[in-house]
Design a protein around this motif. Structure first.
Motif, PDB file in Angstrom:
ATOM      1  N   UNK A 120      -0.721  -9.782   5.308  1.00  0.00           N
ATOM      2  CA  UNK A 120      -2.132  -9.679   4.925  1.00  0.00           C
ATOM      3  C   UNK A 120      -2.482  -8.260   4.487  1.00  0.00           C
ATOM      4  N   UNK A 121      -2.042  -7.266   5.257  1.00  0.00           N
ATOM      5  CA  UNK A 121      -2.414  -5.882   4.942  1.00  0.00           C
ATOM      6  C   UNK A 121      -1.644  -5.365   3.723  1.00  0.00           C
ATOM      7  N   UNK A 122      -0.377  -5.737   3.586  1.00  0.00           N
ATOM      8  CA  UNK A 122       0.381  -5.313   2.404  1.00  0.00           C
ATOM      9  C   UNK A 122      -0.231  -5.889   1.137  1.00  0.00           C
ATOM     10  N   UNK A 123      -0.648  -7.143   1.196  1.00  0.00           N
ATOM     11  CA  UNK A 123      -1.276  -7.773   0.033  1.00  0.00           C
ATOM     12  C   UNK A 123      -2.586  -7.057  -0.316  1.00  0.00           C
ATOM     13  N   UNK A 124      -3.368  -6.709   0.706  1.00  0.00           N
ATOM     14  CA  UNK A 124      -4.611  -5.978   0.463  1.00  0.00           C
ATOM     15  C   UNK A 124      -4.326  -4.609  -0.143  1.00  0.00           C
ATOM     16  N   UNK A 125      -3.307  -3.914   0.395  1.00  0.00           N
ATOM     17  CA  UNK A 125      -2.974  -2.589  -0.134  1.00  0.00           C
ATOM     18  C   UNK A 125      -2.420  -2.666  -1.555  1.00  0.00           C
ATOM     19  N   UNK A 126      -1.701  -3.735  -1.861  1.00  0.00           N
ATOM     20  CA  UNK A 126      -1.211  -3.901  -3.234  1.00  0.00           C
ATOM     21  C   UNK A 126      -2.391  -3.915  -4.204  1.00  0.00           C
ATOM     22  N   UNK A 127      -3.438  -4.638  -3.842  1.00  0.00           N
ATOM     23  CA  UNK A 127      -4.638  -4.710  -4.677  1.00  0.00           C
ATOM     24  C   UNK A 127      -5.356  -3.360  -4.719  1.00  0.00           C
ATOM     25  N   UNK A 128      -5.538  -2.755  -3.553  1.00  0.00           N
ATOM     26  CA  UNK A 128      -6.257  -1.485  -3.465  1.00  0.00           C
ATOM     27  C   UNK A 128      -5.559  -0.399  -4.271  1.00  0.00           C
ATOM     28  N   UNK A 129      -4.248  -0.283  -4.098  1.00  0.00           N
ATOM     29  CA  UNK A 129      -3.496   0.755  -4.808  1.00  0.00           C
ATOM     30  C   UNK A 129      -3.506   0.519  -6.313  1.00  0.00           C
ATOM     31  N   UNK A 130      -3.464  -0.745  -6.726  1.00  0.00           N
ATOM     32  CA  UNK A 130      -3.506  -1.057  -8.156  1.00  0.00           C
ATOM     33  C   UNK A 130      -4.835  -0.632  -8.780  1.00  0.00           C
ATOM     34  N   UNK A 131      -5.861  -0.493  -7.931  1.00  0.00           N
ATOM     35  CA  UNK A 131      -7.173  -0.069  -8.411  1.00  0.00           C
ATOM     36  C   UNK A 131      -7.429   1.420  -8.191  1.00  0.00           C
ATOM     37  N   UNK A 132      -6.365   2.151  -7.900  1.00  0.00           N
ATOM     38  CA  UNK A 132      -6.474   3.604  -7.822  1.00  0.00           C
ATOM     39  C   UNK A 132      -7.113   4.149  -6.572  1.00  0.00           C
ATOM     40  N   UNK A 133      -7.129   3.345  -5.497  1.00  0.00           N
ATOM     41  CA  UNK A 133      -7.752   3.782  -4.246  1.00  0.00           C
ATOM     42  C   UNK A 133      -6.686   3.888  -3.159  1.00  0.00           C
ATOM     43  N   UNK A 134      -6.777   4.933  -2.362  1.00  0.00           N
ATOM     44  CA  UNK A 134      -5.898   5.125  -1.210  1.00  0.00           C
ATOM     45  C   UNK A 134      -6.762   5.032   0.037  1.00  0.00           C
ATOM     46  N   UNK A 135      -6.341   4.255   1.013  1.00  0.00           N
ATOM     47  CA  UNK A 135      -7.160   4.091   2.211  1.00  0.00           C
ATOM     48  C   UNK A 135      -7.166   5.349   3.058  1.00  0.00           C
ATOM     49  N   UNK A 136      -5.990   5.884   3.361  1.00  0.00           N
ATOM     50  CA  UNK A 136      -5.786   7.147   4.078  1.00  0.00           C
ATOM     51  C   UNK A 136      -6.005   7.088   5.584  1.00  0.00           C
ATOM     52  N   UNK A 137      -6.395   5.950   6.114  1.00  0.00           N
ATOM     53  CA  UNK A 137      -6.624   5.896   7.561  1.00  0.00           C
ATOM     54  C   UNK A 137      -6.241   4.516   8.098  1.00  0.00           C
ATOM     55  N   UNK A 138      -5.025   4.076   7.769  1.00  0.00           N
ATOM     56  CA  UNK A 138      -4.518   2.812   8.293  1.00  0.00           C
ATOM     57  C   UNK A 138      -4.161   3.015   9.760  1.00  0.00           C
ATOM     58  N   UNK A 139      -4.817   2.275  10.644  1.00  0.00           N
ATOM     59  CA  UNK A 139      -4.554   2.362  12.073  1.00  0.00           C
ATOM     60  C   UNK A 139      -4.997   1.043  12.702  1.00  0.00           C
ATOM     61  N   UNK A 140      -4.558   0.747  13.926  1.00  0.00           N
ATOM     62  CA  UNK A 140      -4.889  -0.551  14.528  1.00  0.00           C
ATOM     63  C   UNK A 140      -6.381  -0.862  14.591  1.00  0.00           C
TER      64      UNK A 140
END
Length: 283
Positions: A120-140
């Motif tokens: 679920x999170x990898x799929x979300x990050x694939x979309x986010x990164x493709x849109x030029x955004x970095x989350x920078x605070x992935x944590x539980x």
């Protein structure tokens, strides 16, 4: 009862109760008085006009994100009710569920559950990164496990807190200012050494989160400085006996060299296969 001293933002979002507070912002459960629904408001500390301009740029980019794996941004603005103390805010979808940090404090996760979270999170990050955004605070605590009240569908992991302090548009801003954003225990080595965060930084942090799902132990504990500096000279302790290919996968995700880590697009099918394999094993 409304939160004291805070007006209805944008004339419609009425803060009700404080549900969380950090160094950069406070989070309120609130009411959208026009649509009569509950929302979450993240109200940031005040800043100067230069910071306000940066906030506006970042809000515009974040508003374009729309994916089932992330908590949606509904609205945003800057509260000028006290002109000398302007405060930017985000209005977000209020998600009912339990965050991963709380879940790990209560029970062990099965391998199939960990695979589902990873997917679920990898799929979300694939979309986010493709849109030029970095989350920078992935944590539980930024991973929500959401159940939709049915017996047919499993709980879904959704990534939250794309706020300005924790997840901003990829740019040279941090590099120029020499800033580090994120939570010390989950920073990538490049973030810990104050180098620019990239999409690979999110992958490293996700690797630490998934490792914690197996061990229920923070890989780099301690104070902020101690924790951040530890990963510059050491890799996280990943057990050799994790099921299937998890040991190799987590070692790849937490490689100290960003270019050596798999991308979210490469991880999504790997985790999908892991979900299918775990489901067959459970059955």
């Amino acid at each position: 009862m409304s939160a004291p001293g805070i007006p209805a933002l944008l004339g419609r979002y009425r803060p009700q109760t404080l549900v969380g507070k950090g160094g950069e912002a406070s989070v309120f459960r609130a009411t959208d008085e026009i649509l009569d629904r509950e929302v979450a408001i993240k109200l940031y500390r005040s800043g100067g006009e230069e910071e306000m301009a940066q906030y506006r740029t970042e809000q515009t980019a974040l508003a374009r994100l729309s994916h089932h794996g992330i908590v949606s941004l509904i609205d945003a603005g800057i509260d000028y009710s006290a002109p000398e103390d302007p405060r930017p805010f985000l209005v977000m979808e209020l998600v009912a569920g339990t965050d991963l940090a709380d879940t790990l404090s209560q029970r062990e996760l099965r391998t199939d559950e960990i695979a589902e979270i990873g997917y679920d999170i990898a799929e979300a990050l694939e979309y986010v990164h493709a849109n030029g955004v970095i989350h920078r605070d992935i944590k539980p605590s930024n991973v929500m496990l959401v159940s939709y009240g049915t017996t047919t569908f499993r709980a879904r992991a959704r990534l939250t807190d794309f706020g300005i302090a924790g997840g901003v548009v990829a740019s040279s801003h941090d590099e120029e200012e020499g800033k580090t954003t994120g939570t010390a225990a989950y920073l990538s080595p490049e973030q810990a050494s104050r180098r620019p965060a990239t999409a690979a930084s999110d992958i490293y942090s996700l690797g630490l989160v998934l490792l914690e799902c197996f061990t229920r132990t923070v890989a780099f504990p301690g104070g902020a400085v101690e924790s951040a500096l530890a990963r510059l000279t050491a890799d996280p302790a990943i057990p050799d006996d994790l099921p299937d290919d998890w040991t190799a996968l987590l070692r790849a995700m937490t490689d100290r060299q960003p270019e050596a880590r798999p991308t979210a697009a490469e991880l999504t099918p790997v985790f999908r296969d892991a979900v299918l394999a775990s489901s067959r094993a459970v059955a």
